[in-house]
Design an enzyme around this catalytic site. Structure first.
Site, PDB file in Angstrom:
ATOM      1  N   LYS A  11       0.821  -1.216   0.000  1.00  0.00           N
ATOM      2  CA  LYS A  11       0.000   0.000   0.000  1.00  0.00           C
ATOM      3  C   LYS A  11       0.857   1.271   0.000  1.00  0.00           C
ATOM      4  CE  LYS A  11      -4.050  -2.103   2.175  1.00  0.00           C
ATOM      5  NZ  LYS A  11      -5.083  -1.939   3.234  1.00  0.00           N
ATOM      6  N   TYR A  51     -12.151  -1.589  -4.010  1.00  0.00           N
ATOM      7  CA  TYR A  51     -12.713  -1.845  -2.677  1.00  0.00           C
ATOM      8  C   TYR A  51     -14.236  -1.683  -2.642  1.00  0.00           C
ATOM      9  CZ  TYR A  51      -8.142  -2.165  -0.367  1.00  0.00           C
ATOM     10  OH  TYR A  51      -6.900  -2.574   0.052  1.00  0.00           O
ATOM     11  N   ASN A 114      -2.232   0.288   6.770  1.00  0.00           N
ATOM     12  CA  ASN A 114      -1.770  -1.017   7.271  1.00  0.00           C
ATOM     13  C   ASN A 114      -0.877  -1.789   6.301  1.00  0.00           C
ATOM     14  OD1 ASN A 114      -3.749  -1.811   5.523  1.00  0.00           O
ATOM     15  ND2 ASN A 114      -4.810  -3.167   6.944  1.00  0.00           N
ATOM     16  N   HIS A 117      -2.303  -5.271   1.447  1.00  0.00           N
ATOM     17  CA  HIS A 117      -3.605  -5.930   1.234  1.00  0.00           C
ATOM     18  C   HIS A 117      -3.343  -7.350   0.764  1.00  0.00           C
ATOM     19  CE1 HIS A 117      -7.629  -6.782  -0.356  1.00  0.00           C
ATOM     20  NE2 HIS A 117      -7.000  -7.275  -1.414  1.00  0.00           N
ATOM     21  N   GLU A 128      -9.387 -10.118  -8.100  1.00  0.00           N
ATOM     22  CA  GLU A 128      -8.430  -9.041  -7.836  1.00  0.00           C
ATOM     23  C   GLU A 128      -7.214  -9.144  -8.754  1.00  0.00           C
ATOM     24  OE1 GLU A 128      -7.725  -9.101  -3.604  1.00  0.00           O
ATOM     25  OE2 GLU A 128      -9.787  -8.484  -3.173  1.00  0.00           O
TER      26      GLU A 128
HETATM   27  P1  CMP Z   1      -7.401  -4.618   3.440  1.00  0.00           P
HETATM   28  O1  CMP Z   1      -6.904  -5.982   3.724  1.00  0.00           O
HETATM   29  O2  CMP Z   1      -6.776  -3.860   2.331  1.00  0.00           O
HETATM   30  O3  CMP Z   1      -8.990  -4.693   3.172  1.00  0.00           O
HETATM   31  C1  CMP Z   1      -9.879  -3.664   3.497  1.00  0.00           C
HETATM   32  C2  CMP Z   1      -9.234  -2.538   4.205  1.00  0.00           C
HETATM   33  O4  CMP Z   1     -10.082  -1.660   4.878  1.00  0.00           O
HETATM   34  C3  CMP Z   1      -8.332  -3.082   5.288  1.00  0.00           C
HETATM   35  O5  CMP Z   1      -7.240  -3.739   4.750  1.00  0.00           O
HETATM   36  C4  CMP Z   1      -8.028  -1.820   6.077  1.00  0.00           C
HETATM   37  O6  CMP Z   1      -6.944  -1.107   5.536  1.00  0.00           O
HETATM   38  C5  CMP Z   1      -9.288  -1.032   5.874  1.00  0.00           C
HETATM   39  N1  CMP Z   1     -10.013  -0.974   7.137  1.00  0.00           N
HETATM   40  C6  CMP Z   1     -10.641  -1.978   7.755  1.00  0.00           C
HETATM   41  N2  CMP Z   1     -11.183  -1.526   8.904  1.00  0.00           N
HETATM   42  C7  CMP Z   1     -10.895  -0.214   8.997  1.00  0.00           C
HETATM   43  C8  CMP Z   1     -11.185   0.785   9.944  1.00  0.00           C
HETATM   44  N3  CMP Z   1     -11.892   0.515  11.032  1.00  0.00           N
HETATM   45  N4  CMP Z   1     -10.733   2.034   9.696  1.00  0.00           N
HETATM   46  C9  CMP Z   1     -10.024   2.309   8.584  1.00  0.00           C
HETATM   47  N5  CMP Z   1      -9.712   1.388   7.639  1.00  0.00           N
HETATM   48  C10 CMP Z   1     -10.142   0.136   7.856  1.00  0.00           C
END
Ligand code: CMP
Length: 139
Positions: A11, A51, A114, A117, A128
């Site tokens: 990311k 998403y 984070n 993904h 995807e």
């Molecule tokens: P990812 O695995 O990319 O899939 C969906 C994403 O939504 C997840 O990782 C997080 O980065 C994001 N996400 C999930 N929960 C939250 C949250 N409470 N606040 C902000 N982002 C979130």
């Protein structure tokens, strides 16, 4: 039988911090082989489309804004039991809950920023992978 391919994205937070190489090295250490890769700056439309499954969630706007905030690196990965193994290797969505040694424990800042993904099922891995690599050469 569990499939051999999954889709990951380094990311914008991790890519922008110069962590892509370290993250890919960790994935390779766990037996993943990179079959295709791109560096791209997603538009808000692309991030929103990728998403779309989360469109009703309260964090969707923040997620789309973050994912289109800078370059990222989608990768098509191969390994036995690819989806489940990669999800173990990247760790919990929230880095505060991620296990030691996982990508998110090592490199993520927060639930939103984070680092990485990973597809959550073989079906979504195929969808995807097609999103980023439809028609692309893979080796
Ligand atoms: P990812 O695995 O990319 O899939 C969906 C994403 O939504 C997840 O990782 C997080 O980065 C994001 N996400 C999930 N929960 C939250 C949250 N409470 N606040 C902000 N982002 C979130």
């Amino acid at each position: 039988m569990a499939g051999r391919h999954t889709l990951t994205i380094v990311k914008p937070d991790a890519f922008g911090a110069g962590k892509a190489g370290l993250i890919i090295a960790l994935l390779e250490k766990h037996g993943f082989v990179v079959k295709a890769a791109r560096v791209m700056h997603l538009s808000t439309e692309q991030a929103g489309g990728f998403y779309a499954v989360h469109a009703a969630r309260p964090f969707y706007g923040e997620l789309v804004e973050f994912m289109s905030s800078g370059p990222c690196m989608p990768l098509l990965l191969e390994r036995d039991d690819a989806v489940a193994t990669l999800r173990t290797v990247i760790g919990a969505t929230d880095p505060a809950e991620a296990a030691e040694g996982t990508v998110r424990k090592l490199y993520a800042e927060s639930k939103g920023r984070n680092a990485i993904h990973a597809s959550d099922s073989d079906e979504n891995a195929a969808i995807e992978a097609a999103f980023f690599f439809a028609g692309a050469d893979t080796i």
